[in-house]
Design a protein around this motif. Structure first.
Motif, PDB file in Angstrom:
ATOM      1  N   MET A   2       0.614  -1.157   0.033  1.00 48.21           N
ATOM      2  CA  MET A   2      -0.003  -0.122   0.003  1.00 48.21           C
ATOM      3  C   MET A   2       0.741   1.420  -0.024  1.00 48.21           C
ATOM      4  N   THR A   3       0.481   2.418  -1.061  1.00 45.96           N
ATOM      5  CA  THR A   3       1.386   3.277  -0.772  1.00 45.96           C
ATOM      6  C   THR A   3       1.220   4.324   0.259  1.00 45.96           C
ATOM      7  N   ARG A   4       2.378   4.694   0.914  1.00 44.89           N
ATOM      8  CA  ARG A   4       2.345   5.365   2.327  1.00 44.89           C
ATOM      9  C   ARG A   4       1.972   6.811   1.897  1.00 44.89           C
ATOM     10  N   ARG A   5       0.603   7.202   2.493  1.00 41.23           N
ATOM     11  CA  ARG A   5       0.022   8.675   2.390  1.00 41.23           C
ATOM     12  C   ARG A   5       0.318   9.518   3.590  1.00 41.23           C
ATOM     13  N   LEU A   6       0.351  10.709   3.451  1.00 43.73           N
ATOM     14  CA  LEU A   6       0.397  11.785   4.734  1.00 43.73           C
ATOM     15  C   LEU A   6      -0.943  11.711   5.316  1.00 43.73           C
ATOM     16  N   HIS A   7      -0.792  11.822   6.455  1.00 43.24           N
ATOM     17  CA  HIS A   7      -1.898  12.043   7.773  1.00 43.24           C
ATOM     18  C   HIS A   7      -1.678  13.664   7.962  1.00 43.24           C
ATOM     19  N   LEU A   8      -2.848  14.261   7.903  1.00 38.41           N
ATOM     20  CA  LEU A   8      -2.778  15.661   7.744  1.00 38.41           C
ATOM     21  C   LEU A   8      -4.212  16.168   9.050  1.00 38.41           C
ATOM     22  N   ASN A   9      -3.617  16.649   9.884  1.00 38.95           N
ATOM     23  CA  ASN A   9      -4.626  17.189  11.148  1.00 38.95           C
ATOM     24  C   ASN A   9      -4.748  18.632  10.988  1.00 38.95           C
ATOM     25  N   ALA A  10      -5.861  19.299  11.152  1.00 35.74           N
ATOM     26  CA  ALA A  10      -6.284  20.540  11.227  1.00 35.74           C
ATOM     27  C   ALA A  10      -6.319  21.168  12.703  1.00 35.74           C
ATOM     28  N   PHE A  11      -4.990  21.853  13.181  1.00 38.88           N
ATOM     29  CA  PHE A  11      -5.233  22.316  14.449  1.00 38.88           C
ATOM     30  C   PHE A  11      -5.713  23.599  14.571  1.00 38.88           C
ATOM     31  N   LEU A  12      -6.965  23.827  15.113  1.00 37.28           N
ATOM     32  CA  LEU A  12      -8.028  24.960  14.947  1.00 37.28           C
ATOM     33  C   LEU A  12      -7.840  25.759  16.068  1.00 37.28           C
ATOM     34  N   MET A  13      -7.358  27.198  16.087  1.00 39.06           N
ATOM     35  CA  MET A  13      -7.366  28.201  17.157  1.00 39.06           C
ATOM     36  C   MET A  13      -7.781  29.179  16.823  1.00 39.06           C
ATOM     37  N   ASN A  14      -9.129  29.500  17.475  1.00 43.33           N
ATOM     38  CA  ASN A  14      -9.799  30.995  17.147  1.00 43.33           C
ATOM     39  C   ASN A  14      -9.446  31.675  15.831  1.00 43.33           C
ATOM     40  N   THR A  15      -8.646  32.837  15.823  1.00 41.94           N
ATOM     41  CA  THR A  15      -8.648  33.430  14.722  1.00 41.94           C
ATOM     42  C   THR A  15      -7.193  33.065  13.901  1.00 41.94           C
ATOM     43  N   GLY A  16      -6.459  32.158  14.448  1.00 46.60           N
ATOM     44  CA  GLY A  16      -5.362  31.662  13.831  1.00 46.60           C
ATOM     45  C   GLY A  16      -4.349  31.631  14.878  1.00 46.60           C
ATOM     46  N   HIS A  17      -3.138  30.895  14.499  1.00 46.04           N
ATOM     47  CA  HIS A  17      -2.104  30.433  15.602  1.00 46.04           C
ATOM     48  C   HIS A  17      -1.130  31.654  15.804  1.00 46.04           C
ATOM     49  N   HIS A  18      -1.043  32.542  14.869  1.00 42.89           N
ATOM     50  CA  HIS A  18      -0.563  33.664  15.127  1.00 42.89           C
ATOM     51  C   HIS A  18      -0.981  34.571  16.163  1.00 42.89           C
ATOM     52  N   GLU A  19      -0.324  35.094  17.231  1.00 43.10           N
ATOM     53  CA  GLU A  19      -0.763  35.834  18.599  1.00 43.10           C
ATOM     54  C   GLU A  19      -1.353  37.269  17.773  1.00 43.10           C
ATOM     55  N   ALA A  20      -1.222  37.615  16.617  1.00 43.68           N
ATOM     56  CA  ALA A  20      -1.452  38.882  16.189  1.00 43.68           C
ATOM     57  C   ALA A  20      -2.691  38.785  15.165  1.00 43.68           C
ATOM     58  N   SER A  21      -2.974  37.516  14.876  1.00 43.75           N
ATOM     59  CA  SER A  21      -3.989  37.411  13.798  1.00 43.75           C
ATOM     60  C   SER A  21      -5.152  38.068  13.797  1.00 43.75           C
ATOM     61  N   TRP A  22      -5.488  38.219  15.195  1.00 39.20           N
ATOM     62  CA  TRP A  22      -7.107  38.885  15.388  1.00 39.20           C
ATOM     63  C   TRP A  22      -6.861  40.295  15.171  1.00 39.20           C
ATOM     64  N   ARG A  23      -5.807  40.925  15.064  1.00 34.46           N
ATOM     65  CA  ARG A  23      -5.682  42.547  14.542  1.00 34.46           C
ATOM     66  C   ARG A  23      -5.714  42.727  13.170  1.00 34.46           C
ATOM     67  N   LEU A  24      -5.796  41.742  12.409  1.00 36.51           N
ATOM     68  CA  LEU A  24      -5.880  41.788  10.909  1.00 36.51           C
ATOM     69  C   LEU A  24      -7.138  42.394  10.486  1.00 36.51           C
ATOM     70  N   PRO A  25      -7.530  43.162   9.461  1.00 39.84           N
ATOM     71  CA  PRO A  25      -8.753  43.525   9.083  1.00 39.84           C
ATOM     72  C   PRO A  25      -9.858  42.578   8.637  1.00 39.84           C
ATOM     73  N   GLU A  26      -9.114  41.406   8.180  1.00 37.57           N
ATOM     74  CA  GLU A  26     -10.347  40.100   7.990  1.00 37.57           C
ATOM     75  C   GLU A  26     -10.625  39.463   9.166  1.00 37.57           C
ATOM     76  N   SER A  27     -10.048  39.447  10.120  1.00 35.86           N
ATOM     77  CA  SER A  27     -10.362  38.621  11.445  1.00 35.86           C
ATOM     78  C   SER A  27     -11.534  39.358  12.135  1.00 35.86           C
ATOM     79  N   ASP A  28     -12.164  38.359  12.667  1.00 33.53           N
ATOM     80  CA  ASP A  28     -13.170  38.592  13.518  1.00 33.53           C
ATOM     81  C   ASP A  28     -12.727  38.438  15.121  1.00 33.53           C
ATOM     82  N   PRO A  29     -12.703  39.425  15.680  1.00 36.55           N
ATOM     83  CA  PRO A  29     -12.335  39.026  17.256  1.00 36.55           C
ATOM     84  C   PRO A  29     -13.129  38.182  18.047  1.00 36.55           C
ATOM     85  N   TYR A  30     -14.568  38.013  17.695  1.00 38.20           N
ATOM     86  CA  TYR A  30     -15.378  37.270  18.545  1.00 38.20           C
ATOM     87  C   TYR A  30     -15.432  35.721  17.833  1.00 38.20           C
ATOM     88  N   ALA A  31     -14.655  35.393  16.945  1.00 34.37           N
ATOM     89  CA  ALA A  31     -14.673  34.141  16.344  1.00 34.37           C
ATOM     90  C   ALA A  31     -14.803  32.898  17.170  1.00 34.37           C
TER      91      ALA A  31
END
Length: 446
Positions: free
Chosen positions: A1-30
C-alpha cells in the motif's frame, strides 16, 4: 500500500499567530461562534484531512489583552461539529490531571458513538500553578507525578471502554432479554490515584475507544507516548531534530512491545503562503509587525521561570537559565525555545517574532510549491508520518492551504484525492480496532 500523509487541522480561534485577530479580515469574536468552526471543519474536510484538533486547558491563560482568550469546551463543540461533517476525525484535548476517568471515558465514548467512530483524545497532563489553583491545589503536582497519574488514568479508561463486550446487546424481544450480563465487566479498580468500581454506562463505541493522541516530548512524555499513544503531536524546528525524535519514538514504541507503525508522528507546521516567496515573507512580516512585545516578554519570562523584568527586548537570553530538570511545566517546549534562541543567537525581540506564529512549532513562509516541498521532504526522509497544520490566520490560512497546497500534494501522490468509503478515525490513520481485553480472543471483534 502506498504510504500517504496524515494531515490534522489544529484550529485555534482566529489563527495560531498571536496577532492574527488584529488583521482587518479577522473577527475577534470568532472563538465563541459555532459557525466559524463549522466553516473551518468543512474546509478541512474539503481538503481530505484525517482529523481536526482543538487544544484546551482548565484555566484562563495569560492576559486577555493579548489575543482572543477563553474557549468553548472542546467535547461540546466537537459534538456539534460531528453533525456538520461526515468524514473528518474530531480530536479534543482533555486533562488527566483535573478530570476523573469515569466521566471522561463516558464523554469520549459518547462522542465516538454520535460521530460514527471519529473521536480522538489528545491526552495532556496540564502544567501550571494557575490550573492547579482552580482545583483547590496550592501548587501544580510534580512532573513525574502528573505522568504517573496519567498512566493509571489511561489504564482505568481502557478498562471502562472495554467494560462492555461488543456483542453485549442482544435486543431479543421474543425472550425479553435486552443484554447479556455476562458480557459486562466492571473494572473494580483500586489504585494509587483512582478507585473505580462499576462498568461504564455507555456501550462500547464504534472504534472500541477513541484514537489516543499525545503531545509531550519530555522523557516522561515520550515514554508515555510509547506505551499508549497512537498519534503524537510534536514541535521540531529542524529536519535533523525531527528525524531524531521520529527514530527515538519509534524505537521506544517497539521496546514497549508495540508495532512502531501503530504510532503516527505529526510535527506542527505554521504555513504562511504567498504567490511568490517575497509575498509570503511580506505576509509573515505583516503579522510580526502587529505583535505587542510586552505580552511576548511576559510570556517568555513565565515559560523560562524568570523574575518579571529580567528580559531585555534587544538583548539575547541571559547566559544563566534554570536547567530543564527544574522546569515543572512544559519541559520539552522550554528546551526547544532555549536551543532555538542559542543556536540562532536571537535577541528577545526576534525570538518573540519567531514564536508569535507557532509558540515553538516550525513556521514556514513560501509559495505553495515550497510549502509542499518542505512537507514532502520531512515525510519522505524519516521525520514525520504527517503534519499538524496550524494556519497563522483563520479562516483564510486554512482555505489557502486547502486550495493551493493540497492539490500539489495530491498530484505528487502524497495525499488522498477523496475519502472513499466511510471509515472510522482509526481506519483513516491505518490503525486496527482494538480487541476487548475481557472478551475471549476467538470471539473478539477486531
Amino acid at each position: 500500500m502506498t504510504r500517504r500523509l496524515h494531515l490534522n487541522a489544529f484550529l485555534m480561534n482566529t489563527g495560531h499567530h498571536e496577532a492574527s485577530w488584529r488583521l482587518p479580515e479577522s473577527d475577534p469574536y470568532a472563538h465563541v461562534e459555532l459557525g466559524h468552526y463549522v466553516r473551518l471543519a468543512r474546509t478541512a474536510e474539503r481538503g481530505t484531512f484525517d482529523s481536526l484538533f482543538l487544544a484546551d486547558g482548565p484555566q484562563l491563560w495569560g492576559s486577555v489583552a493579548q489575543r482572543p482568550a477563553g474557549a468553548l469546551e472542546p467535547l461540546t463543540l466537537l459534538t456539534a461539529l460531528a453533525t456538520a461533517t461526515e468524514h473528518i476525525g474530531l480530536i479534543a484535548t482533555a486533562s488527566t490531571s483535573y478530570n476523573s476517568p469515569y466521566n471522561l471515558a463516558r464523554k469520549f465514548a459518547s462522542l465516538d458513538i454520535i460521530s460514527g467512530g471519529r473521536a480522538g483524545w489528545n491526552i495532556v497532563t496540564t502544567a501550571g500553578a494557575e490550573a492547579a489553583r482552580n482545583f483547590g491545589l496550592d501548587a501544580e503536582p510534580a512532573h513525574a507525578e502528573r505522568y504517573a497519574r496519567a498512566g493509571e488514568f489511561l489504564d482505568v479508561a481502557l478498562k471502562l471502554w472495554d467494560s462492555w463486550e461488543d456483542d453485549a446487546i442482544l435486543g431479543d424481544k421474543e425472550t425479553g432479554v435486552w443484554g447479556d450480563d455476562t458480557k459486562i465487566h466492571p473494572p473494580r479498580h483500586r489504585g494509587t490515584y483512582f478507585s473505580v468500581e462499576g462498568a461504564l454506562n455507555v456501550p462500547r463505541s464504534p472504534q472500541g475507544y477513541p484514537l489516543l493522541v499525545q503531545a509531550g516530548s519530555s522523557e516522561d512524555g515520550k515514554n508515555f507516548a510509547a506505551r499508549y499513544a497512537e498519534a503524537v503531536f510534536t514541535a521540531q524546528q529542524t529536519l535533523a531534530d525531527a528525524q531524531a525524535f521520529y527514530a527515538d519514538l519509534k524505537s521506544r514504541t517497539a521496546a514497549a512491545g508495540r508495532d512502531p507503525e501503530h504510532i503516527k508522528v505529526l510535527p506542527g507546521i505554521v504555513p504562511v503562503v504567498g504567490s511568490t516567496e517575497a509575498e509570503a515573507r511580506a505576509n509573515e512580516q505583516v503579522l510580526e509587525d502587529h505583535i505587542v512585545h510586552r505580552h511576548g516578554v511576559a510570556n517568555l519570562e513565565r515559560l523560562l521561570q524568570l523574575p518579571e523584568g529580567t528580559l531585555e527586548l534587544d538583548a539575547e537570553l541571559p547566559s544563566e537559565l534554570p536547567p530543564e530538570s527544574a522546569i515543572e511545566g512544559a519541559r520539552s517546549r522550554y528546551t526547544l525555545i532555549v536551543e532555538l534562541a542559542r543556536r540562532e543567537r536571537l535577541t528577545v525581540r526576534r525570538l518573540i517574532g519567531r514564536l508569535g506564529g507557532g509558540r515553538g512549532h516550525l513556521t514556514f513562509a513560501g509559495t505553495p510549491e515550497q510549502v509542499a516541498d518542505a512537507i514532502g521532504t520531512w515525510f519522505t526522509q524519516g521525520a514525520a508520518d504527517g503534519f499538524n497544520i496550524m494556519p497563522a490566520v483563520l479562516p483564510s490560512g486554512l482555505e489557502t492551504f486547502v486550495d493551493q497546497v493540497v492539490p500539489i500534494l495530491r498530484r505528487r501522490g502524497l495525499l488522498r484525492t477523496e475519502y472513499g468509503p466511510r471509515q472510522t478515525l482509526r481506519e483513516r490513520y491505518g490503525l486496527p480496532r482494538p480487541a476487548n481485553q475481557y472478551a475471549p480472543r476467538e470471539n473478539a471483534l477486531v
